[in-house]
Design a protein around this motif. Structure first.
Motif, PDB file in Angstrom:
ATOM      1  N   VAL A  27       0.838  -1.198   0.000  1.00 42.12           N
ATOM      2  CA  VAL A  27       0.000   0.000   0.000  1.00 42.12           C
ATOM      3  C   VAL A  27       0.875   1.250   0.000  1.00 42.12           C
ATOM      4  O   VAL A  27       0.617   2.202  -0.743  1.00 42.12           O
ATOM      5  CB  VAL A  27      -0.970  -0.006   1.202  1.00 42.12           C
ATOM      6  N   GLY A  30       2.552   2.207  -3.326  1.00 42.77           N
ATOM      7  CA  GLY A  30       1.693   2.924  -4.259  1.00 42.77           C
ATOM      8  C   GLY A  30       1.584   4.402  -3.961  1.00 42.77           C
ATOM      9  O   GLY A  30       1.131   5.172  -4.798  1.00 42.77           O
ATOM     10  N   ALA A  31       1.970   4.826  -2.775  1.00 42.42           N
ATOM     11  CA  ALA A  31       1.888   6.240  -2.402  1.00 42.42           C
ATOM     12  C   ALA A  31       3.136   7.025  -2.794  1.00 42.42           C
ATOM     13  O   ALA A  31       3.139   8.245  -2.728  1.00 42.42           O
ATOM     14  CB  ALA A  31       1.664   6.371  -0.898  1.00 42.42           C
ATOM     15  N   ARG A  37       1.476  11.846  -6.910  1.00 44.84           N
ATOM     16  CA  ARG A  37       0.191  11.590  -6.259  1.00 44.84           C
ATOM     17  C   ARG A  37      -0.495  12.899  -5.892  1.00 44.84           C
ATOM     18  O   ARG A  37      -0.440  13.352  -4.758  1.00 44.84           O
ATOM     19  CB  ARG A  37       0.394  10.724  -5.013  1.00 44.84           C
ATOM     20  N   GLU A  97     -10.147  -1.678  -5.029  1.00 43.86           N
ATOM     21  CA  GLU A  97      -9.164  -0.759  -5.608  1.00 43.86           C
ATOM     22  C   GLU A  97      -9.152   0.602  -4.922  1.00 43.86           C
ATOM     23  O   GLU A  97      -8.098   1.227  -4.783  1.00 43.86           O
ATOM     24  CB  GLU A  97      -9.412  -0.576  -7.099  1.00 43.86           C
ATOM     25  N   ARG A  98     -10.289   1.083  -4.461  1.00 33.16           N
ATOM     26  CA  ARG A  98     -10.311   2.394  -3.794  1.00 33.16           C
ATOM     27  C   ARG A  98      -9.545   2.353  -2.474  1.00 33.16           C
ATOM     28  O   ARG A  98      -9.111   3.377  -1.984  1.00 33.16           O
ATOM     29  CB  ARG A  98     -11.742   2.855  -3.581  1.00 33.16           C
ATOM     30  N   ARG A 100      -6.764   0.477  -2.131  1.00 32.66           N
ATOM     31  CA  ARG A 100      -5.355   0.305  -2.465  1.00 32.66           C
ATOM     32  C   ARG A 100      -4.676   1.613  -2.831  1.00 32.66           C
ATOM     33  O   ARG A 100      -3.508   1.796  -2.531  1.00 32.66           O
ATOM     34  CB  ARG A 100      -5.207  -0.645  -3.660  1.00 32.66           C
ATOM     35  N   ASP A 101      -5.393   2.488  -3.510  1.00 37.00           N
ATOM     36  CA  ASP A 101      -4.737   3.632  -4.128  1.00 37.00           C
ATOM     37  C   ASP A 101      -5.193   4.991  -3.618  1.00 37.00           C
ATOM     38  O   ASP A 101      -5.075   5.963  -4.325  1.00 37.00           O
ATOM     39  CB  ASP A 101      -4.969   3.597  -5.645  1.00 37.00           C
ATOM     40  N   GLY A 102      -5.682   5.069  -2.423  1.00 32.73           N
ATOM     41  CA  GLY A 102      -6.136   6.376  -1.983  1.00 32.73           C
ATOM     42  C   GLY A 102      -6.009   6.585  -0.492  1.00 32.73           C
ATOM     43  O   GLY A 102      -5.452   5.765   0.237  1.00 32.73           O
TER      44      GLY A 102
END
Length: 129
Positions: A27, A30-31, A37, A97-98, A100-102
């Motif tokens: 996680v 991805g940031a 970002r 997915e929301r 994982r990436d936010g």
């Protein structure tokens, strides 16, 4: 089982901590880099959330390793760490997915990591003797 690893309870705890740290790694990966970002850097809370997650992840990784080396055979630490590295991408992909990436995923991860740190302290007393 006692011939392989006599402390099965500590082995189960270490596996849990390694799994949480593994998911946390994916996680957080991805940031970064934060410059790409805009959803996180556009708000001060987003940058703080990433920073808190990074600190909590490092504390959990250090604490889990210290706990594992203190309570388990080194071969058990190596094998369980390897299994966690092998299977946590599958757990990561089970998340929506929301998450994982936010920011929502970072918030959930922070709560899970802090809970794991609390359990690590309760079980192993790694941070305060």
């Amino acid at each position: 089982m006692a011939a392989i690893e006599p402390n099965v309870a500590a082995l189960c705890w270490f596996a849990l901590f390694a799994a949480v740290a593994g998911v946390g790694f994916y996680v957080l990966a991805g940031a970064f880099p934060l410059a790409t970002r805009d959803d996180l850097t556009g708000k001060a809370a987003g940058v703080a959330l990433v920073a808190l997650n990074a600190i909590a992840f490092l504390a959990l990784a250090y604490g889990a390793l210290a706990f594992g080396l203190a309570e388990l055979r080194w071969t058990s630490v190596v094998i369980v760490s390897g299994l966690a590295a092998l299977f946590t991408p599958g757990v990561f992909h089970l998340w929506p997915e929301r998450w994982r990436d936010g920011a929502a995923g970072l918030g959930i991860l922070l709560a899970i990591t802090v809970a794991a740190l609390g359990a690590l302290q309760a079980v192993g007393g790694v941070f305060v003797a």
